[in-house]
Design a protein around this motif. Sequence first.
Motif: not given
Length: 166
Positions: A91, A22, A84, A88
């Motif tokens: 996470r 990030e 990406n 995400q």
Amino acid sequence: MARIAPKLRKAYTMCAQALVAERVSLDASEELGLNVDLPIFSVGQAGELADIHPQTLRQYDRLGLIVPQRTPGGARRYSLRDINRLSQAQRMSQEESINLAGITRILQLMEENRQLKRQNRQLRRRMEGNVVFEAAADGEVIEVQRVRRVREPSPYRRTILQITAR
């Protein structure tokens, strides 16, 4: 699939690492001139970059959560956009305990929001008059940023500005 130079591959790998950490956004990657949709990473590479087991990547593909592009031989190839999204998804799953259906919807909304912000920036530039269109070498119409020259005000105008500032 086209082969890319080792230095360019390294740049994509570094960008993928920055996306996962990030430290950079997908839009910033695009502004740097990287093609965020270029299918470059294998299942093993993508798994290593996003810290996800390759079997999990294959499961995400089967479920339609993150569907990579395929080589003519059928091998999966992941882009920066995919990396990406994988990061995400990981996470959200690990830290926020969101189920896969929720992650799918959130990722769709995030991409839609990113596209709308991008269109908004383009429209603002057009409204400000900073955009000019020209033909590229291949004949495609492209958008370029217009550079305005700043003129020094005339001595008469400078005097008026000084008087009105008082």
